[in-house]
Design a protein around this motif. Structure first.
Motif, PDB file in Angstrom:
ATOM      1  N   ARG A 273      10.040  -8.745  -2.822  1.00 57.83           N
ATOM      2  CA  ARG A 273       9.028  -9.255  -4.146  1.00 57.83           C
ATOM      3  C   ARG A 273       9.107 -10.444  -4.698  1.00 57.83           C
ATOM      4  O   ARG A 273       7.817 -10.909  -4.680  1.00 57.83           O
ATOM      5  CB  ARG A 273       9.487  -7.841  -5.128  1.00 57.83           C
ATOM      6  N   ARG A 274      10.463 -11.073  -4.659  1.00 56.40           N
ATOM      7  CA  ARG A 274      10.523 -11.818  -5.790  1.00 56.40           C
ATOM      8  C   ARG A 274       9.627 -13.378  -4.686  1.00 56.40           C
ATOM      9  O   ARG A 274       9.195 -14.181  -5.229  1.00 56.40           O
ATOM     10  CB  ARG A 274      11.937 -12.318  -6.256  1.00 56.40           C
ATOM     11  N   VAL A 275      10.069 -13.094  -3.702  1.00 55.46           N
ATOM     12  CA  VAL A 275       9.289 -14.093  -2.985  1.00 55.46           C
ATOM     13  C   VAL A 275       8.078 -13.922  -2.853  1.00 55.46           C
ATOM     14  O   VAL A 275       6.952 -15.101  -3.083  1.00 55.46           O
ATOM     15  CB  VAL A 275       9.848 -14.143  -1.479  1.00 55.46           C
ATOM     16  N   ALA A 276       7.334 -12.691  -3.114  1.00 58.92           N
ATOM     17  CA  ALA A 276       5.865 -12.288  -2.460  1.00 58.92           C
ATOM     18  C   ALA A 276       5.696 -13.094  -4.085  1.00 58.92           C
ATOM     19  O   ALA A 276       3.842 -13.133  -4.174  1.00 58.92           O
ATOM     20  CB  ALA A 276       5.812 -10.715  -2.241  1.00 58.92           C
ATOM     21  N   ALA A 280       1.928 -15.559  -4.677  1.00 53.92           N
ATOM     22  CA  ALA A 280       1.024 -15.219  -5.441  1.00 53.92           C
ATOM     23  C   ALA A 280       0.894 -16.249  -6.266  1.00 53.92           C
ATOM     24  O   ALA A 280      -0.684 -15.959  -6.670  1.00 53.92           O
ATOM     25  CB  ALA A 280       1.427 -14.301  -5.972  1.00 53.92           C
ATOM     26  N   ARG A 281       1.706 -16.621  -6.984  1.00 57.30           N
ATOM     27  CA  ARG A 281       1.064 -18.136  -7.999  1.00 57.30           C
ATOM     28  C   ARG A 281       0.611 -19.016  -7.360  1.00 57.30           C
ATOM     29  O   ARG A 281      -0.407 -19.435  -7.596  1.00 57.30           O
ATOM     30  CB  ARG A 281       1.959 -17.809  -8.838  1.00 57.30           C
ATOM     31  N   LEU A 319      -1.449  -9.843  -0.818  1.00 56.74           N
ATOM     32  CA  LEU A 319      -1.299 -11.253  -0.742  1.00 56.74           C
ATOM     33  C   LEU A 319      -3.084 -11.366  -0.349  1.00 56.74           C
ATOM     34  O   LEU A 319      -3.231 -12.506  -0.461  1.00 56.74           O
ATOM     35  CB  LEU A 319       0.105 -11.669   0.055  1.00 56.74           C
ATOM     36  N   LYS A 320      -2.752 -11.244   0.915  1.00 54.25           N
ATOM     37  CA  LYS A 320      -4.741 -11.627   1.009  1.00 54.25           C
ATOM     38  C   LYS A 320      -5.205 -10.994  -0.364  1.00 54.25           C
ATOM     39  O   LYS A 320      -6.907 -11.428   0.011  1.00 54.25           O
ATOM     40  CB  LYS A 320      -5.098 -10.191   2.219  1.00 54.25           C
ATOM     41  N   GLN A 321      -5.469  -9.874  -0.927  1.00 47.89           N
ATOM     42  CA  GLN A 321      -6.405  -9.739  -1.954  1.00 47.89           C
ATOM     43  C   GLN A 321      -6.257 -10.608  -2.499  1.00 47.89           C
ATOM     44  O   GLN A 321      -7.658 -10.867  -3.793  1.00 47.89           O
ATOM     45  CB  GLN A 321      -6.161  -8.630  -2.708  1.00 47.89           C
ATOM     46  N   ARG A 322      -5.152 -11.589  -2.874  1.00 52.43           N
ATOM     47  CA  ARG A 322      -4.971 -13.031  -3.868  1.00 52.43           C
ATOM     48  C   ARG A 322      -5.125 -14.385  -3.461  1.00 52.43           C
ATOM     49  O   ARG A 322      -5.853 -15.092  -3.812  1.00 52.43           O
ATOM     50  CB  ARG A 322      -3.433 -12.980  -4.082  1.00 52.43           C
ATOM     51  N   ASP A 323      -5.689 -14.207  -1.666  1.00 53.37           N
ATOM     52  CA  ASP A 323      -5.760 -15.159  -0.813  1.00 53.37           C
ATOM     53  C   ASP A 323      -7.002 -15.904  -0.858  1.00 53.37           C
ATOM     54  O   ASP A 323      -7.655 -15.879   0.402  1.00 53.37           O
ATOM     55  CB  ASP A 323      -4.942 -14.753   0.350  1.00 53.37           C
ATOM     56  N   ARG A 324      -8.188 -15.749  -2.425  1.00 49.16           N
ATOM     57  CA  ARG A 324      -9.094 -16.166  -2.113  1.00 49.16           C
ATOM     58  C   ARG A 324      -9.890 -17.559  -1.670  1.00 49.16           C
ATOM     59  O   ARG A 324     -10.810 -17.922  -0.908  1.00 49.16           O
ATOM     60  CB  ARG A 324      -9.505 -16.491  -3.286  1.00 49.16           C
TER      61      ARG A 324
END
Length: 478
Positions: A273-276, A280-281, A319-324
């Motif tokens: 989770r921490r790496v993800a 994400a940031r 992460l895919k949902q964050r990868d705009r």
């Protein structure tokens, strides 16, 4: 070395250093170096199998090729040499089913007084000793992700049906990709101190450091670096009087945050989770780095796929949902015949000037529960980019120069997308459908706890795997 202090234990100089890819190269080089040992060899690992071959040719003539016979030969030939073998205690249970290994260990115990064996059981319930280190006379050290055990051997070609890629009993095993480092000089002294300290923690008698000795760098290995600083980072769980050490966790977060252009990673798992969160940031930034993760198709074992693969699916979907901006990719390597290559390497390359190789993965165990050791090299030349491009070329069945030129023109992801194809190649990861049971296991981290205290908590009391990522989903980076 520009790494923050909380990310490292020591920074020491290496007179020579190299990244060694895949066990065929590592086993041969370790054998070559150990033949130069005069006083002390430290073999620290998760597992150890005396039956495996370190080389396939009797070169030089008369030197045994299997680990057990080779170590016996070394101590018989060199009367001042002591060999210390430390391995995880739970993993050693498999030895009971290895007839020849059991006989070899028994023979060493009663006939070879200078071969010392110890099982490392100083860890919380559910944890493991996971470091993979060899230190020779405090002059040369190998530190990375390769154990001297079964099912690790493979060449960089990862040929289909390679006749040497079999267990000691003749059973074929899967193609296997791995990596370690060779380090000479003061950094080897530091790693020797780490290994001797771990030996004492595990209950062994104090091992004195060896006296100064001659060079033992393997002559067939060309160094990647000369006179370079090397940072050593550790993970260690709290247990009894043993303090918790989270240097590797801090290292991952720091390296992901500092990347300007690209992050290239090879890891057995992607479940942290921490790496993800750190990724994400960076994905939220309009001009953040490209991120490529090379992962096996599925985790090894019968329980690990349920926990590790499901956690990976949940994290990658989030992460895919964050990868705009389309800057994140995960790939799986395959052989020419289409067989998945198991990725056991633990490599992280940041931009073109930093590489980290070690025993830790992108999962909770590596950051908080198991005992790990990683090394990091910063270098402002072109060698680190060349190592990364060589790794990518191995996966794409092309040459490093082609990869380098493609990255210069199209960027990291663009280069891989243009060069991958059929046969020996990288295949994009696809998020699978998850069953209700698999979702529950992933959310509650049944097999990948974030620390020793979670081993004893009810699942309902544990923080959910995606809780923070879900909160991030509603935030925007300024």
């Amino acid at each position: 070395m520009t790494l923050p202090e909380q990310t490292r234990w020591r920074v020491e100089q290496a007179s020579r250093a190299a990244v060694v890819v895949d066990a065929d190269n590592y086993f041969r080089l370790a054998r070559e170096a150990m033949m130069k040992a005069n006083h002390q060899i430290l073999l620290i690992g998760w597992d150890f199998d005396a039956r495996i071959n370190l080389a396939w040719e009797d070169e030089p003539p008369g030197v045994p090729t299997t680990v057990g016979e080779f170590i016996s030969w070394l101590t018989k030939r060199q009367p001042d040499l002591n060999v210390y073998i430390l391995r995880w205690d739970k993993g050693a249970m498999k030895t009971l089913f290895r007839g020849k290994t059991l006989w070899t260990l028994t023979k060493w115990r009663f006939m070879r007084k200078r071969i010392h064996l110890l099982l490392d059981g100083h860890h919380p319930v559910g944890a493991s000793h996971h470091q993979k280190i060899v230190v020779i006379d405090d002059r040369l050290a190998f530190c990375g992700g390769i154990d001297m055990t079964d099912e690790r051997w493979d060449t960089r070609a990862h040929r289909d049906n390679d006749p040497h890629r079999t267990s000691p009993r003749g059973r074929p095993h899967k193609p296997w990709h791995d990596a370690t480092t060779a380090l000479e000089g003061p950094v080897a002294v530091a790693l020797g101190e780490l290994c001797r300290t771990r030996w004492s923690i595990a209950g062994g008698a104090t091992i004195p450091p060896p006296p100064p000795t001659s060079d033992c760098w393997p002559g067939s290995l060309t160094p990647d670096f000369h006179d370079v600083s090397v940072a050593i980072s550790r993970s260690q769980p709290a247990h009894g009087n043993q303090e918790a050490i989270h240097e590797i966790e801090e290292l991952y977060l720091s390296l992901i945050a500092r990347a300007q252009r690209s992050i290239y990673a090879e890891s057995q798992y992607f479940a942290s989770r921490r790496v993800a969160e750190a990724i994400a940031r960076r994905l939220d930034e309009p001009d953040g780095p490209e991120i490529v993760i090379v992962n096996p198709v599925t985790a090894q074992g019968w329980l690990e796929p349920i926990a590790m693969d499901t956690a990976r699916a949940r994290l990658m979907q989030a992460l895919k949902q964050r990868d705009r901006h389309g800057r994140l990719r995960m790939y799986h390597p395959h052989t020419l015949g289409g067989t998945p290559i198991y990725v056991h390497a633990k490599v992280l390359v940041i931009d073109d000037d930093l590489i980290r190789v070690g025993s830790s993965n992108f999962n909770n165990r590596s950051l908080r529960l198991d005992t790990e050791c990683d090394v990091t090299i910063e270098h402002d030349g072109d060698r680190i980019a060349a190592i990364r491009d060589d790794l990518i070329a191995e996966h794409l069945d092309t040459d490093p120069a082609t990869v380098t030129a493609a990255i210069a023109e199209h960027g990291l992801i663009g280069a891989i997308e243009r060069l991958r194809g059929h046969g020996k190649t990288l295949v994009p990861y696809e998020v699978p459908d998850l069953s209700t049971v698999e979702k529950w296991l992933a959310d509650n981290k049944i097999l990948d706890p974030e620390g020793p205290e979670e081993m004893f908590e009810l699942p309902s009391a544990r923080p959910r795997l995606l809780a923070r990522l879900k909160r991030f989903r509603h935030r925007r980076v300024a």
